[in-house]
Design a protein around this motif. Structure first.
Motif, PDB file in Angstrom:
ATOM      1  N   PRO A 143       0.835  -1.278  -0.002  1.00 21.56           N
ATOM      2  CA  PRO A 143      -0.008  -0.053   0.160  1.00 21.56           C
ATOM      3  C   PRO A 143       0.832   1.413   0.116  1.00 21.56           C
ATOM      4  CG  PRO A 143      -0.486  -1.521   1.562  1.00 21.56           C
ATOM      5  CD  PRO A 143       0.416  -2.099   1.242  1.00 21.56           C
ATOM      6  N   ALA A 144       2.150   1.133   0.393  1.00 22.48           N
ATOM      7  CA  ALA A 144       3.052   2.470   0.528  1.00 22.48           C
ATOM      8  C   ALA A 144       3.451   2.840  -0.832  1.00 22.48           C
ATOM      9  CB  ALA A 144       4.189   2.029   1.436  1.00 22.48           C
ATOM     10  N   GLY A 145       3.259   1.916  -1.854  1.00 17.70           N
ATOM     11  CA  GLY A 145       3.569   2.413  -3.155  1.00 17.70           C
ATOM     12  C   GLY A 145       4.803   1.562  -3.633  1.00 17.70           C
ATOM     13  N   THR A 146       5.570   2.261  -4.602  1.00 20.86           N
ATOM     14  CA  THR A 146       6.708   1.403  -5.317  1.00 20.86           C
ATOM     15  C   THR A 146       7.982   2.203  -4.907  1.00 20.86           C
ATOM     16  OG1 THR A 146       4.965   1.103  -6.742  1.00 20.86           O
ATOM     17  CG2 THR A 146       7.001   0.298  -7.320  1.00 20.86           C
ATOM     18  N   ALA A 147       9.071   1.403  -4.770  1.00 14.91           N
ATOM     19  CA  ALA A 147      10.383   2.090  -4.748  1.00 14.91           C
ATOM     20  C   ALA A 147      11.106   1.655  -6.048  1.00 14.91           C
ATOM     21  CB  ALA A 147      11.189   1.529  -3.581  1.00 14.91           C
ATOM     22  N   ILE A 148      11.637   2.929  -6.765  1.00 10.28           N
ATOM     23  CA  ILE A 148      12.063   2.627  -8.120  1.00 10.28           C
ATOM     24  C   ILE A 148      13.297   3.138  -8.106  1.00 10.28           C
ATOM     25  CG2 ILE A 148      11.647   2.761 -10.499  1.00 10.28           C
ATOM     26  CD1 ILE A 148       8.636   3.523  -9.371  1.00 10.28           C
ATOM     27  N   THR A 149      14.549   2.848  -8.724  1.00  7.17           N
ATOM     28  CA  THR A 149      15.758   3.245  -8.841  1.00  7.17           C
ATOM     29  C   THR A 149      15.882   3.566 -10.486  1.00  7.17           C
ATOM     30  OG1 THR A 149      16.774   2.265  -6.979  1.00  7.17           O
ATOM     31  CG2 THR A 149      18.316   3.023  -8.663  1.00  7.17           C
ATOM     32  N   VAL A 150      16.246   4.873 -10.710  1.00  3.01           N
ATOM     33  CA  VAL A 150      16.155   5.129 -12.248  1.00  3.01           C
ATOM     34  C   VAL A 150      17.576   5.462 -12.736  1.00  3.01           C
ATOM     35  CG1 VAL A 150      15.038   6.502 -14.003  1.00  3.01           C
ATOM     36  CG2 VAL A 150      13.678   5.636 -12.035  1.00  3.01           C
ATOM     37  N   GLN A 151      18.155   5.151 -13.718  1.00  6.70           N
ATOM     38  CA  GLN A 151      19.313   5.853 -14.270  1.00  6.70           C
ATOM     39  C   GLN A 151      18.795   6.850 -15.300  1.00  6.70           C
ATOM     40  OE1 GLN A 151      22.242   3.219 -15.433  1.00  6.70           O
ATOM     41  NE2 GLN A 151      22.953   2.303 -13.372  1.00  6.70           N
ATOM     42  N   THR A 152      19.043   7.998 -15.135  1.00  6.56           N
ATOM     43  CA  THR A 152      19.099   8.954 -16.462  1.00  6.56           C
ATOM     44  C   THR A 152      20.456   9.255 -17.170  1.00  6.56           C
ATOM     45  OG1 THR A 152      19.322  10.899 -15.087  1.00  6.56           O
ATOM     46  CG2 THR A 152      17.108  10.180 -15.205  1.00  6.56           C
ATOM     47  N   PRO A 153      20.296   9.993 -18.236  1.00  8.98           N
ATOM     48  CA  PRO A 153      21.730  10.325 -18.782  1.00  8.98           C
ATOM     49  C   PRO A 153      22.858  10.755 -17.754  1.00  8.98           C
ATOM     50  CG  PRO A 153      20.065  10.896 -20.512  1.00  8.98           C
ATOM     51  CD  PRO A 153      19.482  10.315 -19.105  1.00  8.98           C
ATOM     52  N   GLY A 154      22.448  11.585 -16.754  1.00 11.15           N
ATOM     53  CA  GLY A 154      23.235  12.240 -15.877  1.00 11.15           C
ATOM     54  C   GLY A 154      23.126  11.828 -14.333  1.00 11.15           C
ATOM     55  N   ASN A 155      22.518  11.012 -13.975  1.00 10.70           N
ATOM     56  CA  ASN A 155      22.089  11.089 -12.677  1.00 10.70           C
ATOM     57  C   ASN A 155      21.716   9.494 -12.245  1.00 10.70           C
ATOM     58  OD1 ASN A 155      21.841  11.737 -10.075  1.00 10.70           O
ATOM     59  ND2 ASN A 155      20.354  13.250 -10.801  1.00 10.70           N
ATOM     60  N   THR A 156      21.486   9.112 -11.187  1.00 11.10           N
ATOM     61  CA  THR A 156      20.820   7.975 -10.607  1.00 11.10           C
ATOM     62  C   THR A 156      19.914   8.244  -9.350  1.00 11.10           C
ATOM     63  OG1 THR A 156      22.587   6.411 -11.447  1.00 11.10           O
ATOM     64  CG2 THR A 156      20.688   5.603  -9.772  1.00 11.10           C
ATOM     65  N   VAL A 157      18.810   8.098  -9.465  1.00 10.82           N
ATOM     66  CA  VAL A 157      17.758   8.580  -8.429  1.00 10.82           C
ATOM     67  C   VAL A 157      17.026   7.532  -8.219  1.00 10.82           C
ATOM     68  CG1 VAL A 157      16.218   9.338 -10.245  1.00 10.82           C
ATOM     69  CG2 VAL A 157      16.261  10.603  -7.886  1.00 10.82           C
ATOM     70  N   THR A 158      16.623   7.626  -6.701  1.00  8.75           N
ATOM     71  CA  THR A 158      15.507   6.586  -6.065  1.00  8.75           C
ATOM     72  C   THR A 158      14.300   7.116  -5.680  1.00  8.75           C
ATOM     73  OG1 THR A 158      17.295   5.002  -5.513  1.00  8.75           O
ATOM     74  CG2 THR A 158      15.170   4.906  -4.412  1.00  8.75           C
ATOM     75  N   VAL A 159      13.247   7.074  -6.200  1.00  9.16           N
ATOM     76  CA  VAL A 159      11.970   7.535  -6.191  1.00  9.16           C
ATOM     77  C   VAL A 159      11.140   6.496  -5.199  1.00  9.16           C
ATOM     78  CG1 VAL A 159      10.036   8.780  -7.046  1.00  9.16           C
ATOM     79  CG2 VAL A 159      12.353   8.971  -8.082  1.00  9.16           C
ATOM     80  N   ASN A 160      10.495   6.995  -4.148  1.00  8.04           N
ATOM     81  CA  ASN A 160       9.515   6.209  -3.480  1.00  8.04           C
ATOM     82  C   ASN A 160       8.024   6.694  -3.873  1.00  8.04           C
ATOM     83  OD1 ASN A 160      10.978   4.582  -1.736  1.00  8.04           O
ATOM     84  ND2 ASN A 160      11.680   6.485  -0.695  1.00  8.04           N
ATOM     85  N   LEU A 161       7.762   6.102  -5.054  1.00  7.69           N
ATOM     86  CA  LEU A 161       6.481   6.505  -5.788  1.00  7.69           C
ATOM     87  C   LEU A 161       5.374   6.194  -4.731  1.00  7.69           C
ATOM     88  CD1 LEU A 161       5.552   7.848  -8.526  1.00  7.69           C
ATOM     89  CD2 LEU A 161       5.378   5.441  -9.213  1.00  7.69           C
ATOM     90  N   PRO A 162       4.314   7.064  -4.612  1.00  7.37           N
ATOM     91  CA  PRO A 162       3.200   6.947  -3.548  1.00  7.37           C
ATOM     92  C   PRO A 162       2.153   6.077  -4.343  1.00  7.37           C
ATOM     93  CG  PRO A 162       3.290   9.190  -3.995  1.00  7.37           C
ATOM     94  CD  PRO A 162       4.471   8.582  -4.899  1.00  7.37           C
ATOM     95  N   LEU A 163       2.325   5.509  -5.351  1.00 11.11           N
ATOM     96  CA  LEU A 163       1.272   5.017  -6.085  1.00 11.11           C
ATOM     97  C   LEU A 163       1.667   3.537  -6.314  1.00 11.11           C
ATOM     98  CD1 LEU A 163       1.224   7.109  -9.121  1.00 11.11           C
ATOM     99  CD2 LEU A 163      -0.579   7.098  -7.266  1.00 11.11           C
TER     100      LEU A 163
END
Lengths: 464, 253
Positions: free
Chosen positions: A249-269
């Motif tokens: 229910p808390a959502g989804t944790a996603i680690t994303v690599q973009t061309p210049g960066n790596t970011v982890t988002v705790n998506l509330p969906l």
């Protein structure tokens, strides 16, 4: 003219007849068709179109959050009113003030895309996915794919596209496209399915007419694919999720690599489909070269679009509303529910009005079987309540029943939405969650009832 | 007891919830203690005329119909016609039904030769013609049939086939002569989906009855609790007969 349209929107909202998001647009569409082109051309930062069978509304919300974070003022058809009149309405209401930071962001219907491209002249087009949906209204998937190809050739020179690398239809649009292409995709083998779903469209290499080989399938026909004959296949995405972890229910944790960066988002969906929506939004940010610092926080603050994973309470008991509208999307919703903990009651509201699709055959392509034996009390509602109950019967929902010693229960079939909702709410034991799964028009009607009961705010108030 | 169903071209002819027809046959067998084995036969797979009790073919997009028509006439055709002559229970929906007539003339391009199981032909009146889309109700000797139709081609029957049913509401075969579907021996073609079989449980049991009778075990067709089926069918007819009243903005509110 403009003033009349704005006034009409206000009256429509005031009278409680709806969000007033479509009616003023309809007026503009009829009376002054040139207005949409003129108003959209007046936006200094240009326009973005978002389309796809599933995820338009949520993706547009996530993109809007990134644009706002970058200091832009977004003119956005946010109420899910994504036919041309919805764009007209947003422009009429959003271009009123002197808007030198203005950017247009419009979600458009799959079938409306070519017309919208002609009117709005977008600088960027975001294409999410293409699944079978409402065959009576949109025609076959092939027809829609053809519309998209012609829409791409109509883009102004220099315009870019953001494409889903994991969808063979969508990714193929990037081959030979003259402008910049940003691909996004999922690179987490742990999120893959063991076998393809029944609703997956049969996908083959357009050159060789042989089925693609899939090394990974995420949902529907999304995955890692390759033609054994000519070797063409999934393009390498510039924006890729290296892991997508479902936190219930808390959502989804996603680690994303973009061309210049790596970011982890705790998506509330919840759900993998929302991981794709996030990737599309981040790829849009990359294509527009928006600042990446703080982007994750901006996205994490987004509330779910109405009816798409909205959560509320009834006497302390959780209720979750998840829109269902086509087989692939509905399968994702069911998978999400299956993965959530706790006792689950379910109410499914199936309507067959124009916006839902008059042909309800699609429910037979949905794998309702995956929830058989896991649910508590079941209510079906809407104009096609009986069809829905029948589908669940053949999915084995009432054959072996977890809670019932006798082994068999029956669904409660109540076509009237309010009666059904009240029944489902009062049947909900403490400790259990009620999942409301409505089609589009049933969702709008349920929301009106919930807002009358004081459980949710009317959607036009949450859209501001 | 075990029955075998040949599901023809499940990857290519699977529009409009056709899968529901197979799910329905399986469940109604299972509830009666009959094991229904579903054999999926795709392009290039041979058809063994003696191996099956039931045959199902669904609808498909135009693109796929070309390849399926070719496979039907060149690979499976002869054995399939043999099976029909021998009395196999066959159901063909929409595109599959069209390909079992003499020919299908698409909106554009050359005619597709059909298998000629039904004395019928189908012609698309051209890209400008409206498709036949909407709820369909038909009557078959006192047996109500309900569903949804969505087809561009118009089908006309010759004297060698009889209509499956008479249209009460909707277009049916061609929107003109009030016929819907076709029958030849134990083969049935129809434009009804929705899916077709779940809401038309009497027809489903008619098909199963044919298959069981050929095995000499018709008494296995025991009655089931069809309350939900009944309710869905009656509700579908009521919705189909409802006058169409629509405002252009109503679907957005």
């Amino acid at each position: 003219m403009l003033r009349t349209a704005r006034l009409l929107g206000a009256i429509s909202r005031r009278s409680g007849r709806g969000g007033g998001t479509a009616l003023p647009g309809l007026l503009v569409e009829r009376v002054a068709p040139g207005l949409v082109s003129d108003l959209s051309a007046s936006l200094p930062h240009g326009n973005i179109l978002v389309t796809g069978t599933n995820g338009k509304t949520t993706t547009a919300r996530l993109i809007a959050a990134l644009l706002q974070h970058a200091g832009l003022r977004v003119v956005h058809n946010r109420a899910g009113s994504n036919l041309l009149r919805g764009i007209a309405a947003a422009l009429v209401q959003g271009t009123a003030a002197g808007n030198d930071r203005g950017i247009g962001l419009f979600e458009v219907d799959e079938a409306t895309l070519p017309a919208a491209v002609g009117l709005v002249r977008p600088r960027l087009m975001v294409l999410l996915n293409l699944f079978r949906d409402q065959l009576d209204r949109y025609g076959e998937v092939d027809t829609v794919a053809q519309h998209w190809r012609s829409a791409l050739t109509a883009l102004p020179a220099g315009s870019g596209v953001v494409l889903n690398a994991d969808d063979p239809f969508v990714a193929s649009l990037g081959r030979g496209f003259p402008g910049p292409v940003t691909y996004f995709g999922l690179d987490d083998p742990g999120a893959a399915l063991r076998e393809r779903e029944a609703a997956a469209d049969f996908v083959e290499c357009p050159a060789c007419r042989l089925p693609y080989d899939y090394t990974l399938t995420f949902y529907g026909h999304l995955g890692h694919y390759r033609c054994q004959n000519c070797g063409s296949g999934r393009p390498e995405p510039q924006v890729r999720a290296t892991s997508a972890h479902n936190n219930g229910p808390a959502g989804t944790a996603i680690t994303v690599q973009t061309p210049g960066n790596t970011v982890t988002v705790n998506l509330p969906l919840p759900g993998l489909y929302n991981a794709y929506n996030l990737l599309a939004a981040l790829a849009t940010g990359a294509a527009l070269q928006l600042p990446e610092a703080g982007a994750a926080a901006a996205i994490e603050s987004v509330r779910s679009a109405f009816g798409r994973g909205e959560r509320f309470q009834f006497e302390g008991r959780p209720v979750v509303m998840l829109l269902i509208k086509n087989p692939v999307g509905a399968n994702q919703v069911l998978r999400t529910i299956r993965d959530e903990p706790g006792d689950k009651n379910v109410m499914i509201a199936l309507n067959d009005l124009t916006a839902d699709g008059e042909d309800i055959s699609w429910i037979w392509d949905v794998d309702f079987e995956q929830l058989a034996g896991t649910t508590g009390a079941v209510v079906t509602s809407g104009r096609r309540a009986a069809d829905m109950a029948l589908r669940l019967k053949y999915a084995g929902w009432f054959e072996t029943h977890r809670r019932d010693d006798a082994g068999v229960t029956r669904p409660t079939v109540l076509p009237d939405l309010e009666q059904a909702l009240r029944t489902a709410l009062y049947q909900l034991p403490s400790g259990a969650t009620l999942y409301l799964l409505p089609t589009y028009t049933a969702m709008l009607a349920l929301r009106r009832i919930l807002s009358r009961l004081g459980m949710v705010r009317p959607f036009w108030e949450t859209e501001g | 007891m075990k029955l075998r169903l040949a599901h023809l071209y499940p990857d290519h002819m699977n529009l409009y919830g056709d899968r529901g027809n197979v799910l329905c046959l399986q469940a109604r067998c299972r509830w009666r203690g009959i094991d229904l084995e579903v054999v999926r036969l795709g392009l290039g797979d041979p058809f063994n005329a003696a191996a099956y009790d039931l045959v199902f073919i669904g609808g498909g997009p135009d693109r796929e119909q070309v390849r399926v028509a070719q496979d039907l006439t060149e690979v499976k055709g002869r054995a399939l016609k043999e099976a029909v002559e021998a009395g196999v229970a066959l159901l063909a929906v929409c595109g599959g039904y069209q390909l079992l007539g003499h020919h299908y003339r698409p909106a554009a391009g050359p005619d597709l030769p059909g298998l000629g199981v039904f004395d019928a032909y189908t012609e698309h009146p051209g890209p400008a013609a409206k498709r036949c889309i909407g709820n369909l109700v038909a009557q078959r000797n006192g047996m109500m049939l309900v569903g949804f139709e969505n087809h561009g081609g118009r089908t006309y029957l010759g004297p060698g086939s009889t209509p499956l049913a008479t249209v009460e509401r909707g277009f049916g075969n061609n929107g003109r002569d009030r016929t819907e579907g076709a029958c030849y021996r134990n083969a049935f073609g129809t434009y009804l989906h929705g899916s077709f079989l779940p809401k038309n449980h009497r027809f489903t049991d008619h098909l199963l009855g044919i298959a069981l009778e050929r095995r000499g075990v018709r008494d296995l067709l025991t009655p089931l609790d069809d309350t939900l089926e009944e309710r869905a069918q009656v509700a579908a007819r009521k919705l189909a007969l409802e006058p169409r009243k629509r405002f252009p903005w109503s679907d957005q509110m």
